[in-house]
Design a protein around this motif. Sequence first.
Motif, PDB file in Angstrom:
ATOM      1  N   LEU A  65      83.069 -42.360   2.589  1.00  0.00           N
ATOM      2  CA  LEU A  65      82.500 -41.394   3.703  1.00  0.00           C
ATOM      3  C   LEU A  65      81.901 -42.435   4.692  1.00  0.00           C
ATOM      4  CD1 LEU A  65      80.874 -38.647   1.656  1.00  0.00           C
ATOM      5  CD2 LEU A  65      82.494 -38.428   3.460  1.00  0.00           C
ATOM      6  N   LEU A  68      84.082 -43.406   7.625  1.00  0.00           N
ATOM      7  CA  LEU A  68      84.604 -42.513   8.465  1.00  0.00           C
ATOM      8  C   LEU A  68      83.456 -42.020   9.182  1.00  0.00           C
ATOM      9  CD1 LEU A  68      87.185 -41.224   8.804  1.00  0.00           C
ATOM     10  CD2 LEU A  68      86.735 -39.512   7.008  1.00  0.00           C
ATOM     11  N   GLY A  69      82.212 -41.749   8.339  1.00  0.00           N
ATOM     12  CA  GLY A  69      81.339 -41.352   9.279  1.00  0.00           C
ATOM     13  C   GLY A  69      80.802 -42.136  10.528  1.00  0.00           C
ATOM     14  N   LEU A  71      82.652 -44.310  11.980  1.00  0.00           N
ATOM     15  CA  LEU A  71      83.661 -44.147  13.007  1.00  0.00           C
ATOM     16  C   LEU A  71      83.448 -42.989  13.884  1.00  0.00           C
ATOM     17  CD1 LEU A  71      86.350 -45.639  13.588  1.00  0.00           C
ATOM     18  CD2 LEU A  71      87.624 -43.986  12.311  1.00  0.00           C
ATOM     19  N   MET A  72      83.163 -41.795  13.152  1.00  0.00           N
ATOM     20  CA  MET A  72      83.077 -40.435  13.852  1.00  0.00           C
ATOM     21  C   MET A  72      81.808 -40.587  14.914  1.00  0.00           C
ATOM     22  SD  MET A  72      84.271 -37.862  11.051  1.00  0.00           S
ATOM     23  CE  MET A  72      84.168 -36.576  12.144  1.00  0.00           C
ATOM     24  N   GLN A  75      82.981 -42.562  17.739  1.00  0.00           N
ATOM     25  CA  GLN A  75      83.865 -41.762  18.699  1.00  0.00           C
ATOM     26  C   GLN A  75      83.352 -40.664  19.480  1.00  0.00           C
ATOM     27  OE1 GLN A  75      86.638 -40.568  15.846  1.00  0.00           O
ATOM     28  NE2 GLN A  75      88.082 -42.682  16.001  1.00  0.00           N
ATOM     29  N   LEU A  76      82.410 -40.138  18.802  1.00  0.00           N
ATOM     30  CA  LEU A  76      81.857 -38.976  19.285  1.00  0.00           C
ATOM     31  C   LEU A  76      80.691 -39.294  20.463  1.00  0.00           C
ATOM     32  CD1 LEU A  76      80.811 -36.416  16.446  1.00  0.00           C
ATOM     33  CD2 LEU A  76      82.111 -36.078  18.588  1.00  0.00           C
ATOM     34  N   PHE A  81      85.018 -40.140  25.381  1.00  0.00           N
ATOM     35  CA  PHE A  81      85.208 -39.008  24.744  1.00  0.00           C
ATOM     36  C   PHE A  81      84.470 -37.879  25.416  1.00  0.00           C
ATOM     37  CE2 PHE A  81      83.221 -35.594  21.735  1.00  0.00           C
ATOM     38  CZ  PHE A  81      84.610 -34.947  21.439  1.00  0.00           C
ATOM     39  N   TRP A 100      78.817 -31.799  21.546  1.00  0.00           N
ATOM     40  CA  TRP A 100      79.644 -32.127  20.490  1.00  0.00           C
ATOM     41  C   TRP A 100      78.678 -33.224  19.452  1.00  0.00           C
ATOM     42  CZ3 TRP A 100      82.642 -28.952  18.172  1.00  0.00           C
ATOM     43  CH2 TRP A 100      83.532 -28.397  18.817  1.00  0.00           C
ATOM     44  N   ILE A 103      76.394 -30.744  17.656  1.00  0.00           N
ATOM     45  CA  ILE A 103      76.802 -29.693  16.800  1.00  0.00           C
ATOM     46  C   ILE A 103      77.204 -30.874  15.577  1.00  0.00           C
ATOM     47  CG2 ILE A 103      78.852 -28.685  15.961  1.00  0.00           C
ATOM     48  CD1 ILE A 103      78.799 -27.832  19.169  1.00  0.00           C
ATOM     49  N   PHE A 104      77.672 -32.144  15.951  1.00  0.00           N
ATOM     50  CA  PHE A 104      77.825 -32.956  14.731  1.00  0.00           C
ATOM     51  C   PHE A 104      76.748 -33.216  13.931  1.00  0.00           C
ATOM     52  CE2 PHE A 104      78.539 -37.365  13.185  1.00  0.00           C
ATOM     53  CZ  PHE A 104      79.808 -37.249  12.157  1.00  0.00           C
ATOM     54  N   ALA A 107      76.030 -30.457  11.840  1.00  0.00           N
ATOM     55  CA  ALA A 107      76.836 -30.398  10.529  1.00  0.00           C
ATOM     56  C   ALA A 107      76.424 -31.383   9.433  1.00  0.00           C
ATOM     57  CB  ALA A 107      78.156 -30.127  11.013  1.00  0.00           C
ATOM     58  N   ILE A 108      76.269 -32.631  10.064  1.00  0.00           N
ATOM     59  CA  ILE A 108      76.324 -33.877   8.987  1.00  0.00           C
ATOM     60  C   ILE A 108      74.803 -34.003   8.354  1.00  0.00           C
ATOM     61  CG2 ILE A 108      75.503 -35.551  10.365  1.00  0.00           C
ATOM     62  CD1 ILE A 108      78.803 -35.905   8.508  1.00  0.00           C
ATOM     63  N   LEU A 211      72.131 -45.014  16.272  1.00  0.00           N
ATOM     64  CA  LEU A 211      72.341 -46.354  16.941  1.00  0.00           C
ATOM     65  C   LEU A 211      73.347 -46.083  17.936  1.00  0.00           C
ATOM     66  CD1 LEU A 211      71.676 -48.944  14.006  1.00  0.00           C
ATOM     67  CD2 LEU A 211      70.133 -48.469  15.766  1.00  0.00           C
TER      68      LEU A 211
ATOM     69  N   VAL B  14      83.153 -30.988   7.160  1.00  0.00           N
ATOM     70  CA  VAL B  14      82.608 -31.020   8.264  1.00  0.00           C
ATOM     71  C   VAL B  14      83.499 -32.242   9.026  1.00  0.00           C
ATOM     72  CG1 VAL B  14      80.435 -32.440   9.500  1.00  0.00           C
ATOM     73  CG2 VAL B  14      80.179 -30.388   8.051  1.00  0.00           C
ATOM     74  N   ILE B  15      83.543 -33.276   8.082  1.00  0.00           N
ATOM     75  CA  ILE B  15      84.328 -34.463   8.655  1.00  0.00           C
ATOM     76  C   ILE B  15      85.633 -34.182   8.814  1.00  0.00           C
ATOM     77  CG2 ILE B  15      85.430 -36.720   7.884  1.00  0.00           C
ATOM     78  CD1 ILE B  15      82.695 -37.423   6.714  1.00  0.00           C
ATOM     79  N   PHE B  18      85.671 -32.118  12.254  1.00  0.00           N
ATOM     80  CA  PHE B  18      85.488 -33.178  13.565  1.00  0.00           C
ATOM     81  C   PHE B  18      86.874 -33.858  13.693  1.00  0.00           C
ATOM     82  CE2 PHE B  18      81.475 -31.150  13.635  1.00  0.00           C
ATOM     83  CZ  PHE B  18      80.959 -31.454  14.806  1.00  0.00           C
ATOM     84  N   GLN B  19      87.179 -34.546  12.810  1.00  0.00           N
ATOM     85  CA  GLN B  19      88.403 -35.238  12.967  1.00  0.00           C
ATOM     86  C   GLN B  19      89.499 -34.633  13.473  1.00  0.00           C
ATOM     87  OE1 GLN B  19      87.353 -38.326  12.272  1.00  0.00           O
ATOM     88  NE2 GLN B  19      89.355 -39.406  12.419  1.00  0.00           N
ATOM     89  N   VAL B  22      88.265 -31.694  16.865  1.00  0.00           N
ATOM     90  CA  VAL B  22      87.429 -32.279  17.816  1.00  0.00           C
ATOM     91  C   VAL B  22      87.926 -33.497  18.366  1.00  0.00           C
ATOM     92  CG1 VAL B  22      85.038 -32.891  18.709  1.00  0.00           C
ATOM     93  CG2 VAL B  22      85.338 -30.945  17.086  1.00  0.00           C
ATOM     94  N   LEU B  23      87.831 -34.369  17.704  1.00  0.00           N
ATOM     95  CA  LEU B  23      88.492 -35.599  17.930  1.00  0.00           C
ATOM     96  C   LEU B  23      89.896 -35.998  17.922  1.00  0.00           C
ATOM     97  CD1 LEU B  23      85.778 -37.793  15.923  1.00  0.00           C
ATOM     98  CD2 LEU B  23      85.960 -37.668  18.310  1.00  0.00           C
ATOM     99  N   PRO B  28      92.181 -42.176   8.773  1.00  0.00           N
ATOM    100  CA  PRO B  28      92.820 -43.344   8.713  1.00  0.00           C
ATOM    101  C   PRO B  28      92.354 -43.581   6.823  1.00  0.00           C
ATOM    102  CG  PRO B  28      90.562 -43.647   9.579  1.00  0.00           C
ATOM    103  CD  PRO B  28      91.054 -42.109   9.432  1.00  0.00           C
ATOM    104  N   ILE B  33      90.261 -42.361   0.712  1.00  0.00           N
ATOM    105  CA  ILE B  33      89.147 -41.332   0.982  1.00  0.00           C
ATOM    106  C   ILE B  33      89.313 -40.524  -0.375  1.00  0.00           C
ATOM    107  CG2 ILE B  33      88.720 -39.609   2.147  1.00  0.00           C
ATOM    108  CD1 ILE B  33      89.122 -40.939   4.508  1.00  0.00           C
ATOM    109  N   ILE B  40      82.599 -40.192  -6.004  1.00  0.00           N
ATOM    110  CA  ILE B  40      81.416 -39.566  -5.678  1.00  0.00           C
ATOM    111  C   ILE B  40      81.076 -38.442  -6.542  1.00  0.00           C
ATOM    112  CG2 ILE B  40      79.935 -38.191  -4.029  1.00  0.00           C
ATOM    113  CD1 ILE B  40      81.466 -39.768  -1.787  1.00  0.00           C
TER     114      ILE B  40
END
Lengths: 256, 233
Positions: A65, A68-69, A71-72, A75-76, A81, A100, A103-104, A107-108, A211, B14-15, B18-19, B22-23, B28, B33, B40
Amino acid sequence: MELLMRILQMIIDTSIDVLPIASIIFGFQFLVIRKPIPNLKRVIIGFVYVLVGLSLFLLGLEQALFPLGRLMADQLTNPSFIYGDAGIIPEVINWKDYYWVYIFAFAIGFSTTIAEPSLIAVAIKANEVSGGTVGISGLRIAVAIGVAVGIALGSYRIVTGLPIHYFIISGYIIVVIQTFFAPKMIVPLAYDSGGVTTSTVTVPLVAALGLGLAETVPGRNVLIDGFGLIAFASLFPIMSVMAYAQISEYIGNRSR
Amino acid sequence: MLGSLRDLLPIILVIGFFQAVVLQQPIPGFVDIIIGTLFIVLGLTFFIYGLEMGLFPIGESMANAFARKGSVFWLLIFAFCLGFGTTVAEPALIAVADEASEVAAIGGMILNTPEAMESYANGLRFTVAFSVGLAIVIGVLRILKGWSIQYMIMGGYILVVIMTALAPKEIIGIAYDSGGVTTSTITVPLVTALGVGLASSIKGRNPMTDGFGLIAFASLTPMIFVMGYGMII
């Protein structure tokens, strides 16, 4: 084999983190209380389960997680973007361009809170103590909505650069007003829920988002504006949990 | 197991959304994963199992033993140790303290040398740990005496507001965050069990209204103390 090593390493790391707590508990148990622990064997097995469970949990988060989190979040908040491929950042930024991100953030915030182990623990305890009046999933969803709103609003604050204390102090005023109207039994639990929401799952992802935003929004300073999301995430659940109790009470009264 | 999977489902959705939507990027390391998610789910299941077998019972049995022993002194010492000991080694706090020392160095509050920054970060860590220890002591005293929590928390809020006006601007964001990072996954169940256990073993206390609230103090006092630390140094 490599995986096994990593699991082992993680268990060792977690044990080191748990060591102070364990030594305080057993130290006081043997030196001050001086009574045998009831079901000692069971308790020790329970501790081992917690240790193994937490290690696997953290390892899974780091494996799946968090990268990926992060990275997103990167990106966002990336200008290419938000402003299209050209990536031209306008002189005056419009907070709406970051929709976005909000919204992210929402959601997160919601989804990580649902998976937060310490919140599950408190919800189980609250359900037990209240004799079932406080539902486990009801409380968790209420807290998750609070965190979601808090983080979305916190992201808005970073984008606009408004001072954090305006938001936090207004939040305090709302909490104080709600305290007078909310059912008495929920108040301490609501106050607690502010602190429990932000641990293992939420903090790393939310910190990455903060950050990332502070780095890419023009005119923001990472070190000053990057902080503060956690504060939002621990304030808003207090309101949402009290609101949850108020709404359930209202519905209960009306149906009677 | 199924319950843990359900707890995790929102994050996956959610992930994934968005992946993909949206994006519009491929995910990857798909295998990593899947394995990670499996970990988890397993970890969460074990954790909750161990919680009910180990952490909750020990917290409650200790609260009971202290209540029966009737030694307020030792109970308060225990409360302080629990708060201080669990916080001082908290990895999230160590990270925040290090970042805070950078802010302080850039803001010109301390010298921009590694030694000055390290001593600042350590000082901050001990300040926060001390404030959490104090918070648990105050919270336990409240349960013993049956004080009402609202006025104490409001008093805390007022202190936070006053300190915000006085403290250096750079420290405020970190101070506010420090309230949230101190409460770790193992501390929370233990402290909750301790509070509820105390409130149930003392006559005239209600576990619901008196037992909860320890965490609330533990997330409020660090804000006040960190701002105080920023003012002194």
